[in-house]
Design a protein around this motif. Sequence first.
Motif, PDB file in Angstrom:
ATOM      1  N   PRO A  24      58.834 -46.541 -21.752  1.00 57.84           N
ATOM      2  CA  PRO A  24      58.776 -47.835 -22.480  1.00 57.84           C
ATOM      3  C   PRO A  24      59.952 -48.772 -21.982  1.00 57.84           C
ATOM      4  CG  PRO A  24      58.876 -45.614 -24.132  1.00 57.84           C
ATOM      5  CD  PRO A  24      58.920 -45.254 -22.622  1.00 57.84           C
ATOM      6  N   GLY A  25      59.395 -49.999 -21.975  1.00 59.22           N
ATOM      7  CA  GLY A  25      60.530 -50.901 -21.652  1.00 59.22           C
ATOM      8  C   GLY A  25      60.395 -51.279 -20.074  1.00 59.22           C
ATOM      9  N   LYS A  26      60.208 -50.323 -19.381  1.00 61.51           N
ATOM     10  CA  LYS A  26      60.411 -50.403 -17.778  1.00 61.51           C
ATOM     11  C   LYS A  26      59.290 -51.382 -17.539  1.00 61.51           C
ATOM     12  CE  LYS A  26      60.997 -47.426 -13.831  1.00 61.51           C
ATOM     13  NZ  LYS A  26      60.817 -45.935 -13.152  1.00 61.51           N
ATOM     14  N   ILE A  27      59.790 -52.181 -16.160  1.00 62.73           N
ATOM     15  CA  ILE A  27      59.046 -53.216 -15.541  1.00 62.73           C
ATOM     16  C   ILE A  27      58.550 -52.506 -14.237  1.00 62.73           C
ATOM     17  CG2 ILE A  27      58.955 -55.411 -14.426  1.00 62.73           C
ATOM     18  CD1 ILE A  27      59.552 -55.682 -17.613  1.00 62.73           C
ATOM     19  N   ILE A  28      57.053 -52.862 -14.124  1.00 64.84           N
ATOM     20  CA  ILE A  28      56.449 -52.504 -12.999  1.00 64.84           C
ATOM     21  C   ILE A  28      57.305 -52.598 -11.531  1.00 64.84           C
ATOM     22  CG2 ILE A  28      54.315 -52.777 -13.995  1.00 64.84           C
ATOM     23  CD1 ILE A  28      53.801 -54.960 -11.912  1.00 64.84           C
ATOM     24  N   HIS A  29      56.908 -51.617 -10.555  1.00 59.40           N
ATOM     25  CA  HIS A  29      57.295 -51.791  -9.244  1.00 59.40           C
ATOM     26  C   HIS A  29      56.280 -52.727  -8.538  1.00 59.40           C
ATOM     27  CE1 HIS A  29      58.508 -50.866  -5.121  1.00 59.40           C
ATOM     28  NE2 HIS A  29      57.522 -50.474  -5.009  1.00 59.40           N
ATOM     29  N   ASP A  53      65.306 -50.931 -10.057  1.00 57.77           N
ATOM     30  CA  ASP A  53      65.940 -52.236 -10.019  1.00 57.77           C
ATOM     31  C   ASP A  53      65.101 -53.592 -10.757  1.00 57.77           C
ATOM     32  OD1 ASP A  53      63.907 -52.580  -8.216  1.00 57.77           O
ATOM     33  OD2 ASP A  53      65.392 -52.858  -6.478  1.00 57.77           O
ATOM     34  N   SER A  54      63.856 -53.230 -10.959  1.00 61.15           N
ATOM     35  CA  SER A  54      62.874 -54.171 -11.506  1.00 61.15           C
ATOM     36  C   SER A  54      63.184 -54.686 -12.974  1.00 61.15           C
ATOM     37  CB  SER A  54      61.374 -53.793 -11.529  1.00 61.15           C
ATOM     38  OG  SER A  54      61.081 -52.666 -12.080  1.00 61.15           O
ATOM     39  N   THR A  55      63.674 -53.461 -13.980  1.00 63.76           N
ATOM     40  CA  THR A  55      63.640 -53.789 -15.068  1.00 63.76           C
ATOM     41  C   THR A  55      65.011 -54.945 -15.388  1.00 63.76           C
ATOM     42  OG1 THR A  55      62.782 -51.780 -15.601  1.00 63.76           O
ATOM     43  CG2 THR A  55      64.034 -52.955 -17.439  1.00 63.76           C
ATOM     44  N   PRO A  56      66.345 -54.493 -14.735  1.00 63.19           N
ATOM     45  CA  PRO A  56      67.261 -55.335 -14.830  1.00 63.19           C
ATOM     46  C   PRO A  56      67.080 -56.768 -14.318  1.00 63.19           C
ATOM     47  CG  PRO A  56      68.097 -53.765 -13.337  1.00 63.19           C
ATOM     48  CD  PRO A  56      66.690 -53.160 -14.173  1.00 63.19           C
ATOM     49  N   HIS A 113      62.501 -43.058  -2.705  1.00 61.99           N
ATOM     50  CA  HIS A 113      63.629 -44.125  -2.752  1.00 61.99           C
ATOM     51  C   HIS A 113      63.069 -45.317  -3.634  1.00 61.99           C
ATOM     52  CE1 HIS A 113      66.601 -42.304  -0.107  1.00 61.99           C
ATOM     53  NE2 HIS A 113      65.861 -42.218   0.710  1.00 61.99           N
ATOM     54  N   GLN A 114      63.563 -45.667  -4.633  1.00 58.76           N
ATOM     55  CA  GLN A 114      62.995 -46.588  -5.642  1.00 58.76           C
ATOM     56  C   GLN A 114      63.952 -47.839  -5.836  1.00 58.76           C
ATOM     57  OE1 GLN A 114      61.705 -44.623  -9.001  1.00 58.76           O
ATOM     58  NE2 GLN A 114      60.434 -43.178  -8.046  1.00 58.76           N
ATOM     59  N   GLY A 115      64.514 -48.192  -4.498  1.00 59.02           N
ATOM     60  CA  GLY A 115      65.412 -49.446  -4.495  1.00 59.02           C
ATOM     61  C   GLY A 115      64.458 -50.532  -3.597  1.00 59.02           C
ATOM     62  N   TRP A 116      65.255 -51.658  -3.137  1.00 60.25           N
ATOM     63  CA  TRP A 116      64.672 -52.516  -2.508  1.00 60.25           C
ATOM     64  C   TRP A 116      64.263 -51.850  -1.138  1.00 60.25           C
ATOM     65  CZ3 TRP A 116      66.476 -55.242   1.911  1.00 60.25           C
ATOM     66  CH2 TRP A 116      67.766 -54.934   2.143  1.00 60.25           C
ATOM     67  N   LYS A 117      64.671 -50.838  -0.588  1.00 58.10           N
ATOM     68  CA  LYS A 117      64.495 -50.231   0.648  1.00 58.10           C
ATOM     69  C   LYS A 117      63.564 -49.037   0.164  1.00 58.10           C
ATOM     70  CE  LYS A 117      68.650 -51.597   3.210  1.00 58.10           C
ATOM     71  NZ  LYS A 117      69.807 -51.123   3.899  1.00 58.10           N
ATOM     72  N   ASP A 118      62.473 -49.157  -0.444  1.00 61.67           N
ATOM     73  CA  ASP A 118      61.968 -48.115  -0.863  1.00 61.67           C
ATOM     74  C   ASP A 118      61.197 -47.306   0.275  1.00 61.67           C
ATOM     75  OD1 ASP A 118      59.886 -49.868  -0.023  1.00 61.67           O
ATOM     76  OD2 ASP A 118      59.026 -50.192  -2.302  1.00 61.67           O
ATOM     77  N   SER A 119      60.747 -46.183  -0.083  1.00 63.28           N
ATOM     78  CA  SER A 119      60.284 -45.272   1.014  1.00 63.28           C
ATOM     79  C   SER A 119      59.658 -43.856   0.173  1.00 63.28           C
ATOM     80  CB  SER A 119      61.153 -44.890   2.006  1.00 63.28           C
ATOM     81  OG  SER A 119      60.699 -43.850   2.729  1.00 63.28           O
ATOM     82  N   THR A 120      58.690 -43.376   0.737  1.00 66.61           N
ATOM     83  CA  THR A 120      58.169 -41.987  -0.084  1.00 66.61           C
ATOM     84  C   THR A 120      58.978 -40.915   0.689  1.00 66.61           C
ATOM     85  OG1 THR A 120      56.794 -41.841   1.720  1.00 66.61           O
ATOM     86  CG2 THR A 120      55.732 -42.972  -0.104  1.00 66.61           C
ATOM     87  N   TYR A 138      72.922 -54.953 -10.926  1.00 65.62           N
ATOM     88  CA  TYR A 138      71.876 -55.774 -11.444  1.00 65.62           C
ATOM     89  C   TYR A 138      72.052 -55.464 -12.809  1.00 65.62           C
ATOM     90  CZ  TYR A 138      69.537 -56.059  -6.790  1.00 65.62           C
ATOM     91  OH  TYR A 138      69.336 -56.188  -5.614  1.00 65.62           O
ATOM     92  N   GLN A 139      72.220 -54.436 -13.178  1.00 69.96           N
ATOM     93  CA  GLN A 139      72.468 -53.887 -14.382  1.00 69.96           C
ATOM     94  C   GLN A 139      73.605 -54.525 -15.074  1.00 69.96           C
ATOM     95  OE1 GLN A 139      73.266 -49.932 -17.294  1.00 69.96           O
ATOM     96  NE2 GLN A 139      73.837 -49.724 -15.358  1.00 69.96           N
ATOM     97  N   TYR A 140      74.698 -54.783 -14.386  1.00 66.62           N
ATOM     98  CA  TYR A 140      75.725 -55.517 -15.170  1.00 66.62           C
ATOM     99  C   TYR A 140      75.610 -56.874 -15.255  1.00 66.62           C
ATOM    100  CZ  TYR A 140      80.431 -57.673 -15.175  1.00 66.62           C
ATOM    101  OH  TYR A 140      81.517 -58.511 -15.523  1.00 66.62           O
TER     102      TYR A 140
END
Length: 220
Positions: A24-29, A53-56, A113-120, A138-140
């Motif tokens: 709930p509230g999370k933004i898509i990747h 990072d997409s949500t902040p 990895h679920q940042g901008w350097k994403d990877s399986t 980003y959160q700050y």
Amino acid sequence: CRKTLETLAKLQGKKIDKISEEDPGKIIHETDWKLKWHPKIKGFPFPNYYSVDSTPLFVIVFSLCFQKTKDQAFLRKYWKHILASLSWMENYGDFDRDLFLEYQRKNPHGLFHQGWKDSTKNIFQITPPIALIEAQGYQYRALKEGAKLATIFEEKILAKKLLQRAKTLKKAFNKKFWMSREGYFAFALDGAKKQKSTITSNPGHLLFTGIIEKDKEKKV
């Protein structure tokens, strides 16, 4: 910016789903409007929510869009989506209530990895949950921007709460992520809250967020 924000708000998470990692509230990747599943990766759905990072960033862009357009009607229409994003950071993104955003994939076919350097794959050899450095910046910034938006609706208690969380986060961040010997920030904290001391460009993302203490900015 309106079309982008409208689309993200439309696809904002509404339920808990371990396959897509929707909250709930999370933004898509990412998504693919023509496909339900990734054609090459088994068990990899569209849309998916494999981003810490997409949500902040959604909150930040909404605030910047408002600053540019001054469109209060648009802001009011999507205020509940902003509130949902702020709620996600505190209630879902922060696993252990230590103020840091963390991630650990729930779907074994999803992204490790679920940042901008994403990877399986675990390319940095780190044990999750992972508190990625730029996500904290980003959160700050999202907390600060969220407080600005809250004042527009005269939600003084919310604004105060967001600013206090931002202040406490900044102090904890500069203490936990800074590597004094290297004179630089760690790439992340691992599941044991130990620094992953890999030197990367990721800390450069912090410079626009305001989370870095002044004596560390020039070194970054």
